[in-house]
Design a protein around this motif. Structure first.
Motif, PDB file in Angstrom:
ATOM      1  N   UNK A  27       0.826  -1.211   0.000  1.00 11.53           N
ATOM      2  CA  UNK A  27       0.000   0.000   0.000  1.00 11.53           C
ATOM      3  C   UNK A  27       0.862   1.264   0.000  1.00 11.53           C
ATOM      4  N   UNK A  28       1.964   1.246   0.762  1.00  7.99           N
ATOM      5  CA  UNK A  28       2.829   2.419   0.835  1.00  7.99           C
ATOM      6  C   UNK A  28       3.414   2.788  -0.515  1.00  7.99           C
ATOM      7  N   UNK A  29       3.821   1.793  -1.273  1.00  4.56           N
ATOM      8  CA  UNK A  29       4.375   2.024  -2.607  1.00  4.56           C
ATOM      9  C   UNK A  29       3.322   2.645  -3.518  1.00  4.56           C
ATOM     10  N   UNK A  30       2.133   2.085  -3.494  1.00  4.81           N
ATOM     11  CA  UNK A  30       1.049   2.569  -4.348  1.00  4.81           C
ATOM     12  C   UNK A  30       0.648   3.988  -3.964  1.00  4.81           C
ATOM     13  N   UNK A  31       0.501   4.253  -2.669  1.00  7.10           N
ATOM     14  CA  UNK A  31       0.166   5.602  -2.200  1.00  7.10           C
ATOM     15  C   UNK A  31       1.241   6.607  -2.606  1.00  7.10           C
ATOM     16  N   UNK A  32       2.499   6.204  -2.465  1.00  3.83           N
ATOM     17  CA  UNK A  32       3.621   7.068  -2.817  1.00  3.83           C
ATOM     18  C   UNK A  32       3.522   7.493  -4.281  1.00  3.83           C
ATOM     19  N   UNK A  33       3.307   6.536  -5.155  1.00  3.63           N
ATOM     20  CA  UNK A  33       3.227   6.832  -6.585  1.00  3.63           C
ATOM     21  C   UNK A  33       2.032   7.737  -6.885  1.00  3.63           C
ATOM     22  N   UNK A  34       0.889   7.457  -6.280  1.00  5.66           N
ATOM     23  CA  UNK A  34      -0.294   8.283  -6.522  1.00  5.66           C
ATOM     24  C   UNK A  34      -0.114   9.696  -5.969  1.00  5.66           C
ATOM     25  N   UNK A  35       0.652   9.847  -4.888  1.00  4.73           N
ATOM     26  CA  UNK A  35       0.925  11.182  -4.351  1.00  4.73           C
ATOM     27  C   UNK A  35       1.805  11.983  -5.297  1.00  4.73           C
ATOM     28  N   UNK A  36       2.732  11.328  -5.947  1.00  4.39           N
ATOM     29  CA  UNK A  36       3.599  12.015  -6.895  1.00  4.39           C
ATOM     30  C   UNK A  36       2.874  12.344  -8.180  1.00  4.39           C
ATOM     31  N   UNK A  37       2.079  11.430  -8.655  1.00  2.00           N
ATOM     32  CA  UNK A  37       1.341  11.628  -9.906  1.00  2.00           C
ATOM     33  C   UNK A  37      -0.095  11.991  -9.545  1.00  2.00           C
ATOM     34  N   UNK A  38      -0.323  13.278  -9.363  1.00  2.00           N
ATOM     35  CA  UNK A  38      -1.599  13.742  -8.829  1.00  2.00           C
ATOM     36  C   UNK A  38      -2.714  13.841  -9.864  1.00  2.00           C
ATOM     37  N   UNK A  39      -2.378  14.217 -11.087  1.00  2.00           N
ATOM     38  CA  UNK A  39      -3.415  14.425 -12.097  1.00  2.00           C
ATOM     39  C   UNK A  39      -3.572  13.187 -12.990  1.00  2.00           C
ATOM     40  N   UNK A  40      -4.674  13.148 -13.694  1.00  2.00           N
ATOM     41  CA  UNK A  40      -4.924  12.043 -14.613  1.00  2.00           C
ATOM     42  C   UNK A  40      -3.880  12.021 -15.729  1.00  2.00           C
TER      43      UNK A  40
END
Length: 75
Positions: A21-34
């Motif tokens: 989950x931490x890895x996935x959250x990290x990536x989504x935090x960096x890539x904020x827009x569609x």
């Protein structure tokens, strides 16, 4: 968060790389827009599926987008 099809597809690809989950959250935090997420998904689907490659690309996208993690602050 209301996930789009793009978000779900990106999440599934990230789970294949590292199902934490931490890895996935990290990536989504960096890539904020569609647009940023689509760019990262294209990168992954292009055969770049090593954890380090994905993290480097996510941070590069954030820097180029000027998000808080990658933004340079002038004093």
């Amino acid at each position: 968060m209301n996930k789009t099809e793009l978000d779900k597809t990106l999440e599934n690809e990230l789970i294949k790389i590292r199902p934490e989950k931490g890895f996935i959250r990290f990536v989504f935090n960096y890539c904020e827009t569609q647009e940023e997420r689509e760019r990262l998904l294209t990168f992954i689907q292009g055969g770049h599926n090593e954890r380090k490659e994905v993290l480097l690309m996510a941070s590069q996208i954030a820097i180029e987008a000027g998000t808080s993690e990658g933004e340079l602050i002038e004093e």
